[in-house]
Design a protein around this motif. Sequence first.
Motif, PDB file in Angstrom:
ATOM      1  N   LEU A  33       2.099   1.838  -3.500  1.00  0.00           N
ATOM      2  CA  LEU A  33       1.045   2.252  -4.407  1.00  0.00           C
ATOM      3  C   LEU A  33       0.605   3.678  -4.148  1.00  0.00           C
ATOM      4  O   LEU A  33       0.433   4.467  -5.074  1.00  0.00           O
ATOM      5  N   THR A  34       0.420   4.015  -2.874  1.00  0.00           N
ATOM      6  CA  THR A  34      -0.067   5.364  -2.575  1.00  0.00           C
ATOM      7  C   THR A  34       0.996   6.410  -2.845  1.00  0.00           C
ATOM      8  O   THR A  34       0.693   7.518  -3.288  1.00  0.00           O
ATOM      9  N   GLN A  54      -8.305   2.852  -5.394  1.00  0.00           N
ATOM     10  CA  GLN A  54      -8.437   1.418  -5.621  1.00  0.00           C
ATOM     11  C   GLN A  54      -7.442   0.631  -4.772  1.00  0.00           C
ATOM     12  O   GLN A  54      -7.753  -0.458  -4.270  1.00  0.00           O
ATOM     13  N   ALA A  55      -6.233   1.174  -4.573  1.00  0.00           N
ATOM     14  CA  ALA A  55      -5.247   0.508  -3.723  1.00  0.00           C
ATOM     15  C   ALA A  55      -5.721   0.440  -2.277  1.00  0.00           C
ATOM     16  O   ALA A  55      -5.525  -0.568  -1.592  1.00  0.00           O
ATOM     17  N   PRO A  93      -3.346  -6.982  -5.304  1.00  0.00           N
ATOM     18  CA  PRO A  93      -1.894  -7.195  -5.367  1.00  0.00           C
ATOM     19  C   PRO A  93      -1.508  -8.586  -4.881  1.00  0.00           C
ATOM     20  O   PRO A  93      -2.122  -9.130  -3.958  1.00  0.00           O
ATOM     21  N   SER A 129       0.855   7.336  -6.340  1.00  0.00           N
ATOM     22  CA  SER A 129      -0.378   7.898  -6.877  1.00  0.00           C
ATOM     23  C   SER A 129      -0.803   9.215  -6.256  1.00  0.00           C
ATOM     24  O   SER A 129      -1.706   9.858  -6.765  1.00  0.00           O
ATOM     25  N   HIS A 169      -5.824   5.495  -8.750  1.00  0.00           N
ATOM     26  CA  HIS A 169      -4.914   4.414  -8.359  1.00  0.00           C
ATOM     27  C   HIS A 169      -4.860   4.296  -6.845  1.00  0.00           C
ATOM     28  O   HIS A 169      -4.898   3.191  -6.283  1.00  0.00           O
ATOM     29  N   GLU A 170      -4.790   5.443  -6.169  1.00  0.00           N
ATOM     30  CA  GLU A 170      -4.718   5.413  -4.708  1.00  0.00           C
ATOM     31  C   GLU A 170      -5.996   4.867  -4.098  1.00  0.00           C
ATOM     32  O   GLU A 170      -5.962   4.035  -3.175  1.00  0.00           O
ATOM     33  N   GLU A 194      -6.485  -2.764   0.024  1.00  0.00           N
ATOM     34  CA  GLU A 194      -5.910  -2.982   1.354  1.00  0.00           C
ATOM     35  C   GLU A 194      -6.959  -3.526   2.319  1.00  0.00           C
ATOM     36  O   GLU A 194      -6.631  -4.211   3.286  1.00  0.00           O
ATOM     37  N   LEU A 201       0.832  -1.200   0.000  1.00  0.00           N
ATOM     38  CA  LEU A 201       0.000   0.000   0.000  1.00  0.00           C
ATOM     39  C   LEU A 201       0.868   1.252   0.000  1.00  0.00           C
ATOM     40  O   LEU A 201       0.578   2.216  -0.700  1.00  0.00           O
TER      41      LEU A 201
END
Length: 345
Positions: free
Chosen positions: A17-18, A288-289, A304, A21, A285-286, A293, A14
Amino acid sequence: MSPNRRSRTAAGVLAALTAASLTGCGAAGSTAPDGGIVITYNTPAEWGNYGAVLQAFTDATGVRAPNDPKNSGQTFAALQAEKGSPVADVAYVGIAFADQLVQADVLEPYAPAGTEEVSADLRADDGAWTAVHTGTIAFIVNEAHLDGAPVPTSWADLLRPEYEGKVGYLDPTQAAVGYSAATAANLALGGTLSDWGPGLDYLGALKANGASTSAQTATAKVAQGEIPILIDTDFNGYRLRDEGSDVSVVIPEEGSLQVPYVVGLVKGAPNEENGRRLLDFYFSHEGQALFAEGYMRPVTGDLPEELADTTLPQEDYERAATIDYVEQGAQQQGFIELYQSEVGF
């Protein structure tokens, strides 16, 4: 790796990814000149990862986004009651309610960037609603409160005497996850969306075995042992596990159901621009990530690998059906009437 023991690499996933994004999430990533607020319906902090999702949106934009404890049915009722003077900006419901919201004319079409990647059967043609993630109906089991009984693996198991008074599910006349659980049981036991006989017979037998229903999210009762076996979504079980509860997640042997959840902009939203920005954030993107999580299966991209390795194997999920969700919604009122007359609580 055991699916009931989470790898700590998830937090690293996470973070990566964050970090990637934060500067690229479209309108949601810009600074709100006046801050303000966005009102959501049906976003309990403990449901999936909504606490973190809305907090991240606030951190990125300065717009306050309080959580809301409603379920899908309560959200639908509130939007209808407030139609002349809307209170909410964004609504979130199980997909069975999606077409009902459209028919009630309480949604304003809006398709955030990224939603064109969502499967056509999981979004309205005009952008009135779009699936934001999916879950799967599963048993969440606190083995420590089963009084020595084994973890159940099937719908049939829940009717056994050793599970008397130990099973619960959300009220299917109000909560989308409750209606989805009823649908899952019905289909797994030979019913169809136009034949609820097997499911109603089963739920009646489950009631006779002491099952309980709750109006709203009941995962805390699993952690406390008040409801040792909750028929709910898989992602809520994984969240409990990660918070330290010794729970197992089980997809029943006879079959289950995939459950998409949808979001939409409320027609006449009092904070419409912030509502649009929040929807942009959900599909960034953030966003959805962050949903991933919480073990919600994102609608753009996959869970992921580092997270997927901590869940049940893919072959278990192959037992979870996809259905005509619009038809499921159309059949809901008929099911409710049958349930109230034949099962009831």
